[in-house]
Design a protein around this motif. Structure first.
Motif, mmCIF file in Angstrom:
data_model
loop_
_atom_site.group_PDB
_atom_site.id
_atom_site.type_symbol
_atom_site.label_atom_id
_atom_site.label_comp_id
_atom_site.label_asym_id
_atom_site.label_seq_id
_atom_site.Cartn_x
_atom_site.Cartn_y
_atom_site.Cartn_z
ATOM 1 N N LYS A 90 0.378 -1.256 6.228
ATOM 2 C CA LYS A 90 0.845 -0.121 5.167
ATOM 3 C C LYS A 90 -0.076 -0.403 3.867
ATOM 4 O O LYS A 90 -0.452 -1.365 3.407
ATOM 5 C CB LYS A 90 2.534 -0.727 4.749
ATOM 6 C CG LYS A 90 3.735 -0.532 5.626
ATOM 7 C CD LYS A 90 4.545 -1.678 5.661
ATOM 8 C CE LYS A 90 5.206 -0.829 4.325
ATOM 9 N NZ LYS A 90 6.632 -2.309 4.455
ATOM 10 N N SER A 92 -1.300 1.395 0.824
ATOM 11 C CA SER A 92 -1.775 2.156 -0.978
ATOM 12 C C SER A 92 -2.264 2.852 -1.368
ATOM 13 O O SER A 92 -3.144 3.181 -0.511
ATOM 14 C CB SER A 92 -1.884 0.516 -2.231
ATOM 15 O OG SER A 92 -1.811 1.513 -3.299
ATOM 16 N N LEU A 94 -2.521 4.460 -3.427
ATOM 17 C CA LEU A 94 -2.754 4.867 -5.086
ATOM 18 C C LEU A 94 -4.482 4.155 -4.848
ATOM 19 O O LEU A 94 -4.819 4.437 -5.448
ATOM 20 C CB LEU A 94 -2.479 3.816 -5.966
ATOM 21 C CG LEU A 94 -3.125 3.173 -7.483
ATOM 22 C CD1 LEU A 94 -3.256 4.617 -8.267
ATOM 23 C CD2 LEU A 94 -2.325 2.222 -7.945
ATOM 24 N N ASP A 95 -5.188 2.847 -4.016
ATOM 25 C CA ASP A 95 -6.782 2.403 -4.340
ATOM 26 C C ASP A 95 -7.000 2.479 -2.927
ATOM 27 O O ASP A 95 -7.604 1.707 -2.884
ATOM 28 C CB ASP A 95 -6.683 1.384 -4.771
ATOM 29 C CG ASP A 95 -5.560 0.137 -4.411
ATOM 30 O OD1 ASP A 95 -4.795 -0.021 -3.672
ATOM 31 O OD2 ASP A 95 -5.124 -0.869 -5.125
ATOM 32 N N SER A 97 -5.918 0.161 -0.520
ATOM 33 C CA SER A 97 -5.904 -1.590 -0.623
ATOM 34 C C SER A 97 -3.902 -1.552 0.647
ATOM 35 O O SER A 97 -3.676 -0.669 0.850
ATOM 36 C CB SER A 97 -5.615 -2.052 -1.552
ATOM 37 O OG SER A 97 -4.319 -2.178 -2.387
ATOM 38 N N SER A 99 -0.872 -3.008 1.856
ATOM 39 C CA SER A 99 -0.167 -4.147 0.884
ATOM 40 C C SER A 99 0.826 -4.365 2.205
ATOM 41 O O SER A 99 1.557 -5.519 1.140
ATOM 42 C CB SER A 99 0.638 -3.017 0.040
ATOM 43 O OG SER A 99 1.652 -1.747 1.571
ATOM 44 N N SER A 155 0.111 -8.926 1.069
ATOM 45 C CA SER A 155 0.899 -10.143 0.471
ATOM 46 C C SER A 155 2.271 -10.052 1.396
ATOM 47 O O SER A 155 2.644 -10.728 1.029
ATOM 48 C CB SER A 155 1.080 -8.377 -0.725
ATOM 49 O OG SER A 155 1.576 -7.351 -0.089
ATOM 50 N N GLU A 241 12.810 -0.857 -2.671
ATOM 51 C CA GLU A 241 11.332 -0.032 -1.452
ATOM 52 C C GLU A 241 12.631 0.760 -0.379
ATOM 53 O O GLU A 241 13.651 1.026 -0.166
ATOM 54 C CB GLU A 241 10.889 -0.512 -0.657
ATOM 55 C CG GLU A 241 9.624 0.237 0.226
ATOM 56 C CD GLU A 241 8.914 -0.915 0.949
ATOM 57 O OE1 GLU A 241 7.624 -1.776 0.603
ATOM 58 O OE2 GLU A 241 9.148 -1.025 2.094
ATOM 59 N N ARG A 275 10.154 1.569 -5.092
ATOM 60 C CA ARG A 275 8.849 1.542 -4.565
ATOM 61 C C ARG A 275 8.801 2.383 -3.251
ATOM 62 O O ARG A 275 10.316 2.769 -2.934
ATOM 63 C CB ARG A 275 8.034 -0.153 -4.379
ATOM 64 C CG ARG A 275 6.672 0.399 -3.381
ATOM 65 C CD ARG A 275 6.379 -1.100 -3.297
ATOM 66 N NE ARG A 275 6.763 -1.831 -2.467
ATOM 67 C CZ ARG A 275 8.074 -2.948 -2.225
ATOM 68 N NH1 ARG A 275 7.966 -3.244 -4.079
ATOM 69 N NH2 ARG A 275 8.796 -3.072 -1.769
ATOM 70 N N VAL A 277 7.413 4.343 0.488
ATOM 71 C CA VAL A 277 6.879 3.941 1.553
ATOM 72 C C VAL A 277 6.918 5.804 2.515
ATOM 73 O O VAL A 277 8.165 5.612 2.773
ATOM 74 C CB VAL A 277 6.694 3.062 2.342
ATOM 75 C CG1 VAL A 277 6.282 2.612 3.388
ATOM 76 C CG2 VAL A 277 6.585 2.095 1.695
ATOM 77 N N ASP A 296 4.658 5.515 -3.089
ATOM 78 C CA ASP A 296 3.230 4.674 -3.979
ATOM 79 C C ASP A 296 1.923 3.992 -1.870
ATOM 80 O O ASP A 296 1.230 3.399 -2.165
ATOM 81 C CB ASP A 296 4.480 3.406 -3.982
ATOM 82 C CG ASP A 296 5.014 4.065 -5.173
ATOM 83 O OD1 ASP A 296 4.075 4.133 -6.005
ATOM 84 O OD2 ASP A 296 6.022 3.818 -4.991
ATOM 85 N N VAL A 297 2.748 4.329 -1.107
ATOM 86 C CA VAL A 297 2.634 3.773 0.208
ATOM 87 C C VAL A 297 2.219 4.421 1.171
ATOM 88 O O VAL A 297 3.471 5.168 1.729
ATOM 89 C CB VAL A 297 2.987 1.790 0.308
ATOM 90 C CG1 VAL A 297 2.850 1.148 1.696
ATOM 91 C CG2 VAL A 297 2.944 1.007 -0.759
#
Length: 325
Positions: A90, A92, A94-95, A97, A99, A155, A241, A275, A277, A296-297
């Motif tokens: 999954k 991100s 946004l950046d 990465s 998650s 995470s 989420e 959040r 997805v 977000d994801v």
């Protein structure tokens, strides 16, 4: 069958699933019935009224062989440890990465090879084995997470929960016991539960899921947008989420209606602190659109397909290295 029936003065409505197989040259009676059963399993899994056996469309040999013949093999297979987890990242939006990841069950069948969940989960739900399967998957996922390499920043892990497990009186206690057993922080576990499962008994679902959230476990509402929850209940959903269903995400690039639906869900989610997805991302245009819309994801084949743990660790190391450059 869709017409309501009056029985002893009570008006009853039935929901019927149908599986259809058409006789072809290689069909004998047993094989034809197996194919019809496979189609019925797909209809149940997809929530459709009707499915027709067709190997090209996914109601094929694996599902055919995974009918009632597999039902008697499920419990012994669990005891023998024939099930394993595959992982789908999954990401991100946004950046870029990672998650987390979703843990997806596969059956290493000694005769049939690797089977995906569509071949056996519907049958497990029908025959009462799905609870044992769910608890096995949860413990496998938490055990793997407890041994996670220190150099790989993931995470947490997401695990799908059967609606039948949600109805168990000791559901919450068993989840918390499993987290404690493997020494994993509660916040690293996400339980994915379909919107339709939450809506079956909203009072009981709310109690169970809020208790888990109070303990630190995250709750994700899977297939969101297909379960017909009311706006009144939306604001009180016991979740952290929302996973926007792939039927909307897959049409995002070419269908204005799907874009409006996804945009509305994203706006409401931001307003109420959920959040988001998006699952089923299969091309770069959809990924870019979702990022622009503020999702977000993301999760889907364009990012990565589900993979066994060894490949998943390799993929994750490569992704972390590319992010560092």
């Amino acid at each position: 069958l869709a017409e309501p029936m009056s029985i002893d003065g009570v008006l009853l409505r039935s929901q019927v699933r149908q599986g259809v197989a058409v006789s072809v040259a290689d069909s004998d009676g047993k094989r034809l019935l197996q194919r019809a059963h496979a189609a019925l399993s797909r209809a149940r899994a997809d929530g459709e009224d009707l499915a027709v056996f067709d190997g090209a469309s996914g109601v094929g040999e694996a599902a055919e062989l995974g009918g009632w013949q597999l039902a008697t093999e499920l419990a012994p297979a669990l005891e023998r440890g024939e099930f394993e987890l595959w992982y789908q990242p999954k990401l991100s939006l946004l950046d870029g990465s990672v998650s987390g990841a979703e843990a997806l069950v596969r059956w290493n069948h000694p005769r049939l090879g690797l089977l995906g969940p569509n071949a056996f989960v519907p049958q497990a739900e029908q025959d009462g084995h799905v609870n044992a399967l769910t608890w096995s998957v949860l413990n496998m996922a938490l055990r793997r997470l407890s041994d996670w390499p220190d150099d790989l920043p993931v995470s947490g892990i997401a695990v799908n929960v059967s609606p039948l497990c949600l109805n168990e009186t000791d559901f919450v206690a068993r989840v918390l016991e499993a987290v404690s057993l493997w020494g994993v922080g509660h916040s690293r576990l996400t339980l994915e539960i379909t919107e339709s499962a939450v809506m079956r008994d909203t009072a009981a679902s709310d109690r169970a899921l809020r208790t888990l959230r109070d303990a630190g476990v995250s709750v994700s509402i899977d297939d969101f947008g297909t379960g017909f929850s009311s706006l009144g209940h939306f604001r009180h959903l016991p979740a952290d989420e929302l996973k926007i269903d792939r039927c909307f995400v897959s049409r995002l690039a070419n269908d204005e209606g799907s874009r409006h639906i996804v945009g509305t869900v994203l706006h409401l989610s931001r307003c109420f602190g959920f959040r988001t997805v998006a699952e089923g991302i299969e091309d770069a245009v959809t990924l870019e659109r979702l990022a622009e819309m503020g999702c977000d994801v993301g999760q889907g084949y364009h990012i990565a397909r589900p993979m066994p743990v060894s490949q998943w660790l390799q993929w994750l190391r490569a992704h972390v290295a590319s992010q560092a450059r």
